[in-house]
Design a protein around this motif. Structure first.
Motif, mmCIF file in Angstrom:
data_model
loop_
_atom_site.group_PDB
_atom_site.id
_atom_site.type_symbol
_atom_site.label_atom_id
_atom_site.label_comp_id
_atom_site.label_asym_id
_atom_site.label_seq_id
_atom_site.Cartn_x
_atom_site.Cartn_y
_atom_site.Cartn_z
ATOM 1 N N LEU A 12 33.218 40.000 39.805
ATOM 2 C CA LEU A 12 32.809 38.791 40.517
ATOM 3 C C LEU A 12 33.150 37.538 39.705
ATOM 4 C CD1 LEU A 12 31.415 37.509 42.952
ATOM 5 C CD2 LEU A 12 29.245 37.755 41.729
ATOM 6 N N THR A 13 32.906 37.596 38.409
ATOM 7 C CA THR A 13 33.219 36.461 37.530
ATOM 8 C C THR A 13 34.714 36.152 37.557
ATOM 9 O OG1 THR A 13 31.354 36.946 36.076
ATOM 10 C CG2 THR A 13 33.135 35.620 35.152
ATOM 11 N N ILE A 15 36.949 36.949 39.859
ATOM 12 C CA ILE A 15 37.354 36.465 41.187
ATOM 13 C C ILE A 15 36.938 35.007 41.380
ATOM 14 C CG2 ILE A 15 36.931 36.710 43.669
ATOM 15 C CD1 ILE A 15 36.951 39.768 43.197
ATOM 16 N N LEU A 16 35.711 34.667 40.990
ATOM 17 C CA LEU A 16 35.273 33.272 41.121
ATOM 18 C C LEU A 16 36.099 32.340 40.239
ATOM 19 C CD1 LEU A 16 31.390 33.668 41.360
ATOM 20 C CD2 LEU A 16 32.976 32.967 43.166
ATOM 21 N N MET A 17 36.453 32.785 39.046
ATOM 22 C CA MET A 17 37.301 31.964 38.181
ATOM 23 C C MET A 17 38.699 31.823 38.781
ATOM 24 S SD MET A 17 36.368 33.097 34.362
ATOM 25 C CE MET A 17 35.418 31.944 33.416
ATOM 26 N N ILE A 19 39.452 31.839 41.917
ATOM 27 C CA ILE A 19 39.321 30.885 43.019
ATOM 28 C C ILE A 19 39.206 29.466 42.471
ATOM 29 C CG2 ILE A 19 37.782 30.109 44.883
ATOM 30 C CD1 ILE A 19 37.221 33.126 45.410
ATOM 31 N N ALA A 20 38.413 29.296 41.422
ATOM 32 C CA ALA A 20 38.259 27.963 40.824
ATOM 33 C C ALA A 20 39.605 27.436 40.331
ATOM 34 C CB ALA A 20 37.253 28.011 39.677
ATOM 35 N N ILE A 176 32.916 24.878 39.080
ATOM 36 C CA ILE A 176 32.739 26.318 38.880
ATOM 37 C C ILE A 176 33.093 26.704 37.451
ATOM 38 C CG2 ILE A 176 33.628 28.603 39.528
ATOM 39 C CD1 ILE A 176 33.856 27.481 42.426
ATOM 40 N N PHE A 180 30.565 28.286 34.539
ATOM 41 C CA PHE A 180 30.809 29.516 33.799
ATOM 42 C C PHE A 180 30.867 29.258 32.302
ATOM 43 C CE2 PHE A 180 32.247 31.549 37.785
ATOM 44 C CZ PHE A 180 31.428 32.670 37.699
#
Length: 186
Positions: A12-13, A15-17, A19-20, A176, A180
């Protein structure tokens, strides 16, 4: 069971990074898309952005792993600080930076410069992830795929949407990364 949750959290981390980081390509793609871009140009831009979003964090992760060995226990603070600085820089640029394009984005040089410019941030994040011992293969594949897709989506979206959303997209990506970075530090 705890190992499964740790792995899902890492996924998840990443994937979110991804996307960011892809928000930069998305927001610049909107600006280019509003000027009109053909399908072939979109594909070339998307492929090159994906390539650089794959290459830059790969080089960054290798550099980060080396730095992590040197820094030892300080590595998580350094990696978190890099993400905080990178996120803050993205937010600053979206709010106060000028959005000028001096190079023709349709030329090979223009596409190459665009792809490289939106992928440079991936190097810094790769350094941070290299120091935190994240999965190298998962990281570079996610960054590459998401970066390429986000650039194409930005180009498509830019055909019908105003320029203001592009500026907010980069700020959201920066927020984002900043969050993080703070999580890594604390």
């Amino acid at each position: 069971m705890a190992a499964v949750y740790d792995r899902l959290g890492e996924l998840l981390t990443i994937i979110l990074m991804a996307i960011a980081l892809g928000m930069d390509a998305f927001s610049l793609g909107i600006g280019i898309g509003m000027r009109g871009v053909r399908w072939g140009e979109m594909l070339r831009i998307g492929v090159l952005v994906a390539f650089f979003h794959l290459l830059m964090p790969l080089v960054g992760v290798v550099a980060g792993q080396y730095a992590g060995e040197i820094l030892g226990g300080l590595a998580k603070y350094v990696s978190g600080s890099l993400l905080v600085l990178l996120g803050g820089h993205m937010i600053w640029n979206s709010l106060f930076g000028k959005d000028e394009q001096a190079v023709d984005y349709r030329s090979f040089l223009g596409i190459l410069l665009f792809s490289l410019s939106v992928s440079v941030d991936s190097f810094s994040v790769g350094v941070s992830l290299g120091m935190s011992r994240s999965s190298l293969l998962l990281t570079v594949i996610a960054f590459g795929l998401v970066g390429g897709m986000m650039s194409i989506l930005g180009l498509l979206f830019g055909r019908g949407v105003g320029e203001r959303l592009g500026e907010y997209g980069e700020a959201a990506g920066g927020a984002i990364l900043l969050a993080f970075g703070l999580i890594f530090i604390f």
